[in-house]
Motif scaffolding. Structure first.
Motif, mmCIF file in Angstrom:
data_model
loop_
_atom_site.group_PDB
_atom_site.id
_atom_site.type_symbol
_atom_site.label_atom_id
_atom_site.label_comp_id
_atom_site.label_asym_id
_atom_site.label_seq_id
_atom_site.Cartn_x
_atom_site.Cartn_y
_atom_site.Cartn_z
ATOM 1 N N TYR A 1 0.854 -1.193 0.000
ATOM 2 C CA TYR A 1 0.000 0.000 0.000
ATOM 3 C C TYR A 1 0.879 1.229 0.000
ATOM 4 O O TYR A 1 1.735 1.405 0.858
ATOM 5 N N ARG A 2 0.677 2.099 -1.009
ATOM 6 C CA ARG A 2 1.429 3.349 -1.117
ATOM 7 C C ARG A 2 0.464 4.524 -1.223
ATOM 8 O O ARG A 2 -0.562 4.435 -1.897
ATOM 9 N N GLN A 3 0.787 5.601 -0.543
ATOM 10 C CA GLN A 3 0.004 6.830 -0.617
ATOM 11 C C GLN A 3 0.873 7.913 -1.252
ATOM 12 O O GLN A 3 1.905 8.286 -0.704
ATOM 13 N N ARG A 4 0.448 8.403 -2.391
ATOM 14 C CA ARG A 4 1.225 9.421 -3.088
ATOM 15 C C ARG A 4 1.300 10.709 -2.274
ATOM 16 O O ARG A 4 0.361 11.086 -1.581
ATOM 17 N N PHE A 5 2.418 11.408 -2.414
ATOM 18 C CA PHE A 5 2.588 12.696 -1.755
ATOM 19 C C PHE A 5 1.776 13.768 -2.502
ATOM 20 O O PHE A 5 1.526 13.659 -3.702
ATOM 21 N N GLY A 6 1.405 14.809 -1.768
ATOM 22 C CA GLY A 6 0.706 15.924 -2.394
ATOM 23 C C GLY A 6 -0.773 15.713 -2.592
ATOM 24 O O GLY A 6 -1.406 16.457 -3.347
ATOM 25 N N GLU A 7 -1.355 14.717 -1.903
ATOM 26 C CA GLU A 7 -2.787 14.449 -2.003
ATOM 27 C C GLU A 7 -3.414 14.537 -0.614
ATOM 28 O O GLU A 7 -3.241 13.645 0.218
ATOM 29 N N ALA A 8 -4.137 15.616 -0.359
ATOM 30 C CA ALA A 8 -4.791 15.782 0.937
ATOM 31 C C ALA A 8 -5.919 14.769 1.101
ATOM 32 O O ALA A 8 -6.520 14.321 0.121
ATOM 33 N N ARG A 9 -6.192 14.409 2.344
ATOM 34 C CA ARG A 9 -7.284 13.476 2.665
ATOM 35 C C ARG A 9 -8.505 14.272 3.111
ATOM 36 O O ARG A 9 -8.416 15.129 3.994
ATOM 37 N N VAL A 10 -9.647 13.981 2.502
ATOM 38 C CA VAL A 10 -10.899 14.619 2.911
ATOM 39 C C VAL A 10 -11.456 13.833 4.094
ATOM 40 O O VAL A 10 -11.924 12.708 3.941
ATOM 41 N N VAL A 11 -11.388 14.418 5.271
ATOM 42 C CA VAL A 11 -11.798 13.735 6.501
ATOM 43 C C VAL A 11 -13.290 13.932 6.759
ATOM 44 O O VAL A 11 -13.994 13.016 7.190
ATOM 45 N N ARG A 12 -13.789 15.142 6.525
ATOM 46 C CA ARG A 12 -15.217 15.470 6.657
ATOM 47 C C ARG A 12 -15.611 16.330 5.464
ATOM 48 O O ARG A 12 -14.801 17.030 4.891
ATOM 49 N N GLU A 13 -16.886 16.273 5.104
ATOM 50 C CA GLU A 13 -17.395 17.103 4.026
ATOM 51 C C GLU A 13 -18.525 17.978 4.542
ATOM 52 O O GLU A 13 -19.391 17.518 5.291
ATOM 53 N N GLY A 14 -18.507 19.247 4.136
ATOM 54 C CA GLY A 14 -19.550 20.182 4.537
ATOM 55 C C GLY A 14 -19.395 21.483 3.779
ATOM 56 O O GLY A 14 -18.294 21.813 3.317
ATOM 57 N N GLY A 15 -20.456 22.232 3.660
ATOM 58 C CA GLY A 15 -20.445 23.396 2.795
ATOM 59 C C GLY A 15 -20.278 24.733 3.472
ATOM 60 O O GLY A 15 -20.282 25.773 2.796
ATOM 61 N N ASP A 16 -20.116 24.756 4.801
ATOM 62 C CA ASP A 16 -20.109 26.041 5.505
ATOM 63 C C ASP A 16 -18.725 26.628 5.733
ATOM 64 O O ASP A 16 -18.558 27.847 5.756
ATOM 65 N N VAL A 17 -17.726 25.782 5.927
ATOM 66 C CA VAL A 17 -16.384 26.264 6.242
ATOM 67 C C VAL A 17 -15.371 25.188 5.877
ATOM 68 O O VAL A 17 -15.664 23.992 5.936
ATOM 69 N N THR A 18 -14.177 25.636 5.483
ATOM 70 C CA THR A 18 -13.059 24.729 5.217
ATOM 71 C C THR A 18 -12.099 24.782 6.391
ATOM 72 O O THR A 18 -11.684 25.861 6.817
#
Length: 336
Positions: free
Chosen positions: A198-215
């Motif tokens: 299992y490899r995770q490429r660098f430079g790819e953020a993980r989306v932990v939660r999704e919502g439309g009000d704030v980042t």
């Protein structure tokens, strides 16, 4: 998928990659475990317990206890990388990079550039960072902003066991120097880890939660703190996009900007002082590239511009907390 903690994920990945590639060597202070300790050389497996079993399996030629000299450790790793090895150098505390900055900043980071791409430096520097264990001002700092500012270095901050495996595997198979940051309070965090390779490429953020009000943008230990805030806000109907950066160099600017363009509000959580910080950098990127999407000024949740206190109560007050993140979210939501 297996369930394991981050310490186990790192240890098993080192075992698997050293079996796969005989050029990988490990060096650092007490990585063997400390000869003469009760129970033999591997009674400790390093003070953080991440290198257990390596010495017994791979021997003294590939698992090397070094003198207490960070400049020597990093210098040896740089030379070994140029000579064809794939060294994994451990700094017991990230705070100690100060005495090895020439080896990192002027040597490792610049080899490929200065030699016109005719050589490479496949070295991984594992360093333990962060506050939360009352280790005081010289053993608790988050130095990833300093390292991110150095062109030529890749900077990696796993927050989950799966990412510890995937990102470390990616680091060990790459051809550039990687600063692999392990937060001392996260070693016991458990989670699912993919079986097999299992490899995770660098430079790819993980989306932990999704919502439309704030980042909300975070890394390392701050991801878990931000998750607690998101769960609390969700109960009130406030939806947050939470991004775990995973790497700060390279930085997933696209993920950050795409999210801010949807939400219009940004909170950056950064376990370091505010001046010239990762939070300041990301706020500047968003302000310059997504200004018209912003409905409120970007908010930064950081430690104060001071050394980290030793006293438990003062350290707790210094570190960004879920409550401070919540306060920042409510602040940016107040702009209409």
């Amino acid at each position: 998928m297996a369930i394991m903690n981050i310490r186990e994920a790192i240890n098993r990945t080192l075992h698997a990659e050293m079996e796969r590639d005989s050029n990988i060597i490990v060096l650092g202070e007490d990585v063997v475990g400390g000869a003469g300790t009760a129970g033999g050389q591997e009674a400790i497996g390093g003070i953080w317990g991440t290198t257990g079993g390596l010495y017994a399996k791979f021997g003294a030629g590939r698992v090397i206890d070094t003198p207490i000299s960070e400049s020597a450790i990093i210098g040896a790793a740089a030379g070994a990388a140029l000579a064809g090895k794939r060294p994994v150098a451990e700094l017991m505390f990230a705070d100690f990079i100060g005495v090895s900055l020439d080896q990192l900043w002027n040597q490792m980071a610049k080899f490929r550039y200065m030699f016109g791409g005719k050589t490479k430096c496949p070295a991984v520097v594992r360093m333990i960072y962060g506050a939360g264990m009352n280790a005081a001002a010289q053993h608790s700092q988050s130095v990833y902003a300093l390292l991110t500012a150095m062109p030529g270095l890749k900077v990696v901050l796993p927050a989950t066991p799966a990412d510890a495996k995937g990102l470390l595997t990616e680091a060990l198979r790459g051809d550039d120097p990687v600063m692999f940051m392990e937060h001392k309070t996260l070693y016991g965090v458990k989670g699912e880890v993919p079986d097999g390779e299992y490899r995770q490429r660098f430079g790819e953020a993980r989306v932990v939660r999704e919502g439309g009000d704030v980042t909300i943008v975070a890394c390392g230990r701050m991801v878990g703190f931000a998750e607690k805030t998101c769960d609390k806000l969700a109960a009130e109907g406030i939806g947050a996009d939470l991004l775990d950066l995973r790497t700060t160099s390279p930085l997933d600017e696209e993920a950050i900007l795409d999210s801010v363009e949807e939400t219009g509000r940004l909170v950056i959580v950064d376990e370091s002082p505010p001046r010239c910080s990762l939070a300041a950098d990301i706020a500047a990127i968003v302000a310059s590239k997504a200004f018209t999407s912003l409905k409120a000024p970007p908010a930064m949740v950081t430690g104060p511009h001071s050394p980290i206190p030793y006293a438990r109560e003062l350290e707790r007050a210094w570190v960004p907390s879920p409550q401070k993140i919540e306060d920042a979210v409510r602040h940016v939501l107040a702009f209409r």
